[in-house]
Scaffold this motif. Structure first.
Motif, PDB file in Angstrom:
ATOM      1  N   GLY A   1      57.554 -10.042  41.033  1.00 30.68           N
ATOM      2  CA  GLY A   1      58.385  -9.074  40.318  1.00 30.68           C
ATOM      3  C   GLY A   1      57.576  -8.191  39.394  1.00 30.68           C
ATOM      4  N   THR A   2      56.596  -8.764  38.711  1.00 22.75           N
ATOM      5  CA  THR A   2      55.757  -7.975  37.803  1.00 22.75           C
ATOM      6  C   THR A   2      54.982  -6.913  38.567  1.00 22.75           C
ATOM      7  N   ARG A   3      54.471  -7.256  39.716  1.00 18.12           N
ATOM      8  CA  ARG A   3      53.717  -6.287  40.523  1.00 18.12           C
ATOM      9  C   ARG A   3      54.634  -5.176  41.039  1.00 18.12           C
ATOM     10  N   ARG A   4      55.789  -5.541  41.555  1.00 21.82           N
ATOM     11  CA  ARG A   4      56.697  -4.532  42.110  1.00 21.82           C
ATOM     12  C   ARG A   4      57.277  -3.611  41.047  1.00 21.82           C
ATOM     13  N   ALA A   5      57.385  -4.102  39.826  1.00 24.77           N
ATOM     14  CA  ALA A   5      57.938  -3.284  38.746  1.00 24.77           C
ATOM     15  C   ALA A   5      56.918  -2.328  38.150  1.00 24.77           C
ATOM     16  N   GLY A   6      55.679  -2.372  38.638  1.00 28.54           N
ATOM     17  CA  GLY A   6      54.638  -1.524  38.076  1.00 28.54           C
ATOM     18  C   GLY A   6      54.197  -1.988  36.714  1.00 28.54           C
ATOM     19  N   ALA A   7      54.386  -3.287  36.436  1.00 24.17           N
ATOM     20  CA  ALA A   7      54.055  -3.824  35.113  1.00 24.17           C
ATOM     21  C   ALA A   7      52.723  -4.550  35.104  1.00 24.17           C
ATOM     22  N   GLU A   8      51.985  -4.507  36.216  1.00 28.17           N
ATOM     23  CA  GLU A   8      50.641  -5.082  36.226  1.00 28.17           C
ATOM     24  C   GLU A   8      49.705  -4.192  35.419  1.00 28.17           C
ATOM     25  N   ALA A   9      48.647  -4.778  34.903  1.00 30.04           N
ATOM     26  CA  ALA A   9      47.678  -4.002  34.121  1.00 30.04           C
ATOM     27  C   ALA A   9      47.117  -2.877  34.973  1.00 30.04           C
TER      28      ALA A   9
END
Length: 449
Positions: free
Chosen positions: A436-444
């Motif tokens: 979910g973090t990757r798909r939301a564009g919330a990765e560094a």
């Protein structure tokens, strides 16, 4: 609640890394203001429960102190976010610390005059929490304005490292010793400690202190303004403030599926931590026979883990990604809590608690950075206020429940129960945290859509 050396790495697959850009003088001012504020907070956070134990040994009453510290986030979290978005953040930080300093002074006077009651401590704790909602919201909102986007994890790590170092290694041990000398002495010194952040907050640059402004297209001939290591587009002095309403911020959060689910996850795990820690001070005093003057040194031992987590978090994020780091952090926090409750003596309890503290710090850095990365600047204060209202706002209930369970059973049981639930929650939320973090564009380093 925030290393330093950067090593150049070379390999056949990756080019040499460029030295990281310094965070800048404006960030240094913000960091210093937060550091001095944490010093005063740490003195009060240790002194108030210790003073309460001289008035009562009821675990439920002691847990009420911790519960009341979070209650303002439920009542005032959203209004605080609205204030942060609409007014000069320098003055908000200064006023918040003036309020907290005056409260510490009042409690000190009540203590030395022999008129202090448990109800006075309850009221003082509420006011401290009210000031915290304003100061912390403003501080978080300022960070993206003084560092570059790629520096958010590093900046948040520095802030958390400072908080842990000052709070657990300096303020709390000193507070325990000062308490042994005089009940009111930590409060006297704490009230003075709030003065320095007031001055430093007012020295922050206008670009960071003002809320988001709706500016027309920049004049290409105008010189760029450099602040805190980042180049900002010039904003005309007459630009009008955005008038985003609370409803828009609520709609944004509700419509953002990833953030909405993360709020639920954080509320659950945070409640477990609050439940476990409700009667922590009595656990060390009564079950593990720690002298009152040494409580600060026990928390310093726990702080070793918290500091380590703060210092390595940004490096872990760079290497493994935010999602994986947050997943591992929750597993570690749960295991550490459970082992704390099962510890046979104080040294193993401190070691287990230190593991939990390491994991919580490891979580706090990427969780703070990803919100700063994906939430629009004009909404940030209100969205953060709503998030904390919905997460931290439920902590008082969990804390009181933990105090009640401690008083009815043992002081160890809340740690074991909370640890088990946290581990299960991490396993159930693995997909949200990693995928979910990757798909939301919330990765560094991810780019907003």
């Amino acid at each position: 609640m925030r290393g330093r050396a950067v090593l150049a790495a070379t390999s056949s697959e990756h080019p040499a890394r460029k030295p990281k850009t310094p965070l800048g003088r404006d960030f240094a001012k913000l960091w210093s203001a937060a550091t001095f504020s944490n010093l005063a907070d740490g003195l009060g956070r240790t002194a108030v429960p210790l003073i309460a134990t001289t008035l009562t040994r009821d675990p439920l009453a002691i847990s009420a102190i911790a519960a009341l510290a979070f209650l303002p986030w439920l009542i005032f979290g959203l209004p605080a976010g609205m204030i942060v978005d609409r007014f000069d953040r320098r003055w908000i930080m200064a006023i918040a610390n003036t309020l907290r300093g005056a409260t510490a002074l009042a409690l000190a006077i009540l203590t030395v005059t022999g008129t202090l009651s448990i109800w006075s401590l309850f009221a003082g704790t509420l006011v401290f929490g009210l000031g915290e909602t304003l100061f912390d919201n403003a501080t978080n909102a300022v960070i993206p304005g003084v560092v570059e986007r790629a520096q958010l994890d590093r900046a948040n790590g520095r802030m958390q490292a400072a908080q842990v170092t000052i709070d657990m290694f300096i303020a709390q041990p000193i507070a325990g010793v000062l308490f042994a000398v005089s009940l009111a002495l930590p409060l006297w010194i704490g009230s003075i400690g709030y003065l320095v952040p007031i001055v430093l907050a007012l020295l922050l640059p206008l670009s960071a202190a003002r809320p988001f402004r709706a500016a027309p297209a920049p004049d290409p001939d105008a010189p760029a303004v450099v602040a805190g290591g980042m180049t900002a587009e010039p904003v005309p002095a007459g630009a009008a403030l955005h008038t985003t309403t609370a409803r828009e911020a609520i709609s944004y959060l509700w419509g953002h599926r990833y953030l909405r689910l993360m709020v639920l996850f954080v509320a659950l795990v945070g409640s477990c931590l609050s439940f476990a820690q409700a009667a922590t001070i009595l656990y060390f005093l009564d079950d593990l026979d720690v002298p009152e003057w040494a409580i600060g040194f026990v928390t310093a031992g726990v702080g070793i883990g918290a500091l380590a987590g703060s210092l390595v978090a940004s490096r872990f994020v760079d290497r493994f990604g935010r999602g994986r780091v947050m997943f591992a952090a929750n597993l570690g926090a749960g295991v550490g809590l459970a082992l704390t409750g099962l510890a046979p003596e104080v040294y193993s309890a401190v070691a287990a608690y230190s593991l939990s503290a390491f994991s919580i710090s490891l979580w706090n850095v990427p969780w703070g950075a990803l919100r700063q990365q994906i939430v629009p600047p004009k909404l940030f204060g209100r969205v953060l206020g709503i998030i904390r209202m919905l997460t931290w706002g439920v902590f008082p209930i969990a804390t009181l429940l933990g105090g009640w369970v401690s008083s009815e059973t043992t002081l160890r049981l809340p740690f074991v129960l909370a640890g088990a639930i946290t581990v299960l929650a991490a396993l159930a939320g693995a997909r949200l945290l990693i995928t979910g973090t990757r798909r939301a564009g919330a990765e560094a380093g991810a780019t907003k859509d």
